[in-house]
Design an enzyme around this catalytic site. Structure first.
Site, PDB file in Angstrom:
ATOM      1  N   GLU A 146      34.065  40.611  44.650  1.00 44.85           N
ATOM      2  CA  GLU A 146      34.660  41.010  43.579  1.00 44.85           C
ATOM      3  C   GLU A 146      35.888  39.950  43.254  1.00 44.85           C
ATOM      4  O   GLU A 146      36.839  39.856  43.925  1.00 44.85           O
ATOM      5  CB  GLU A 146      35.391  42.252  43.590  1.00 44.85           C
ATOM      6  CG  GLU A 146      35.797  42.985  42.366  1.00 44.85           C
ATOM      7  CD  GLU A 146      37.122  42.984  41.949  1.00 44.85           C
ATOM      8  OE1 GLU A 146      37.747  42.161  41.241  1.00 44.85           O
ATOM      9  OE2 GLU A 146      37.870  43.856  42.391  1.00 44.85           O
ATOM     10  N   CYS A 200      43.553  42.298  38.671  1.00 45.36           N
ATOM     11  CA  CYS A 200      42.245  41.458  38.602  1.00 45.36           C
ATOM     12  C   CYS A 200      41.629  41.726  37.174  1.00 45.36           C
ATOM     13  O   CYS A 200      41.038  41.059  36.439  1.00 45.36           O
ATOM     14  CB  CYS A 200      41.167  41.503  39.544  1.00 45.36           C
ATOM     15  SG  CYS A 200      40.605  43.000  39.982  1.00 45.36           S
TER      16      CYS A 200
END
Length: 489
Positions: free
Chosen positions: A257, A291
């Site tokens: 990720e 993020c």
């Protein structure tokens, strides 16, 4: 109540094979409180020998752990969740001291961590196989799921507790053992804390191991260890490419990720009250060090000026300062290098023609909430993942242009769309190339039962629910010939 001690714990240790390994002759890493710049903790700088010892312990312990009855594995994970809840206030204080986490962000991270740990506790009894008819007479086909083996986890500093436990808890629940390397900025809440929780919950020795240290010194060994069957990494795309490549050389499954450049699209028929509320939260939670935060605000030209004015007014009013002040919304950036990079993006964007509506300065590690108008997609604060409390606002003329602008990036992690017509919003959302997108909301969403992950340069694989169960298990075909079979020779 448990006798687990967190507030006065000695963190100058590593956790390998069920033992708290003292510093010995290793170098140390000082961990600074971003709000005060005082040393919060000192931890060992792990070595490759420590990594090898951790993997050896994990490999030795894995098969016995996988053989435990599912209710026993579930009980351990559930126990860790209960200990999380019991020690909430201590954990919030640790997050504030180590990662500059404000109270608002701390609660969000804490309860997301509780949620995924609780979800993982259901995995041992949810793992299931399949029965398939055979093309061979008298044969039965079974497809079962088994743990992959040893999972290496490399976690980041921005949401250290959540982004560690979202891999650790599911990996343990599905019968794997784990070697965890937390970020050197957050070795306690991203690593050693988890060891204490799972040890107190009754996890057998060797099943979870925590090696603290710098990624540049032990990260490659973690990613490329021959005992690794999965390498779960959360972090930047540049580092993620290296980790995935190293893992793949040893045929370990990379679960990545990575970075994002997430858009917040606001159409001309959107509810501006809701769009601005969402825009403020999505840009400035945890000083933008998320993020899945908003990296670019794409706003229809007919409502652009009003949106910019309202967003800038709200940004200027946000309380800033120490994460230890319960009223603070925008706290400190993790360190100077991150701060200097994002301020450089702002300076370059203004130099390129954008207007600084508010912010742009800093007080120590606290960067002012910053709004930039008249921005374009190719300006530094927009085309880069700025990872700060920065909101470039870019106008668009129609939906086609918004979609084209949204997709003008290598990333594809999250995003959001605000429109009065839900059908229109859905049409836009469907055409934005991203792993996750949220209508009439903002991009910072994480639910323990819903797949979480991106496309393109934002990574590979998915966390949460059934998706992470599949990441950490593999299928095995077992056939049973129940009747005598005639062979041609």
């Amino acid at each position: 109540m448990s006798d687990l001690e967190l507030t006065d714990a000695d963190w100058n240790v590593q956790y390998i094979d069920g033992e708290w390994v003292p510093l010995g002759d290793r170098d140390t890493i000082d961990v600074e409180d971003p709000s005060t710049r005082d040393t919060f903790a000192t931890v060992p700088a792990g070595t490759e020998d420590d990594v090898d010892a951790a993997y050896e312990a994990a490999a030795d312990a894995q098969s016995e752990w996988a053989a435990k009855p599912p209710q026993q594995r579930a009980s351990v994970v559930r126990g860790a969740r209960d200990l999380l809840k019991e020690h909430r206030d201590d954990i919030l204080d640790l997050l504030a001291a180590e990662s500059g986490t404000t109270r608002t962000k701390g609660f969000a991270e804490f309860y997301t961590s509780v949620g995924i740990t609780g979800e993982a506790a259901s995995f041992p009894t949810r793992i299931s196989g399949d029965h398939r008819d055979s093309t061979v007479e008298g044969k039965e086909n079974l497809v079962v799921r088994e743990p992959k083996g040893v999972v290496g986890v490399i976690s980041p500093w921005n949401f250290p507790l959540n982004l560690s436990i979202r891999a650790v808890a599911p990996a343990l629940a599905t019968g794997n053992s784990v070697v965890l390397k937390p970020a050197s900025n957050t070795p306690v809440t991203g690593g050693l804390l988890l060891a204490k929780l799972f040890e107190a919950a009754g996890l057998p020795e060797g099943v979870l191991n925590v090696v603290t240290g710098k990624g540049s010194e032990v990260g490659d060994r973690i990613a490329g260890h021959p005992e690794s069957d999965v390498v779960a990494f959360t972090g930047s795309t540049a580092v993620g490419r290296q980790v995935a490549s190293t893992a793949a050389e040893h045929l370990a499954t990379p679960a990545m990720e990575l970075g994002g450049n997430n858009v917040h699209v606001v159409t001309d028929d959107a509810d501006l009250d809701q769009a601005v509320d969402a825009g403020v939260f999505g840009s400035f939670l945890h000083s933008g060090q998320v993020c899945i935060s908003i990296n670019r605000h794409l706003v229809h030209e007919d409502v652009y000026d009003e949106y910019v004015e309202r967003l800038a007014d709200r940004a200027a009013e946000l309380p800033t300062g120490s994460a230890h002040d319960g009223n603070t919304i925008v706290g400190p950036i993790i360190d100077e290098s991150q701060r200097d990079q994002m301020l450089e993006f702002v300076e370059e964007t203004v130099d390129a023609g954008a207007t600084l509506e508010t912010g742009g300065g800093h007080d120590g590690l606290v960067v002012e909430p910053t709004v930039l108008s008249n921005a374009t997609n190719d300006m530094s604060a927009a085309c880069n993942e700025h990872f700060g409390p920065i909101a470039p606002v870019i106008p668009f003329s129609d939906d086609e242009e918004a979609i084209e602008m949204a997709n003008s990036t290598e990333y594809g992690l999250s995003g959001s769309v605000h429109a009065g017509d839900l059908g229109r919003a859905r049409d836009i959302a469907d055409r934005i190339d991203t792993g996750m997108i949220h209508i009439n909301d903002q991009p910072i969403n994480d639910e323990p039962h819903v797949p979480f992950g991106g496309v393109g340069d934002s990574g590979m694989g998915r966390y949460n629910g059934e998706s992470v169960m599949e990441e950490f298990t593999e299928q095995k075909w077992i056939s049973i010939q129940r009747e005598d079979r005639d062979y041609p020779f």
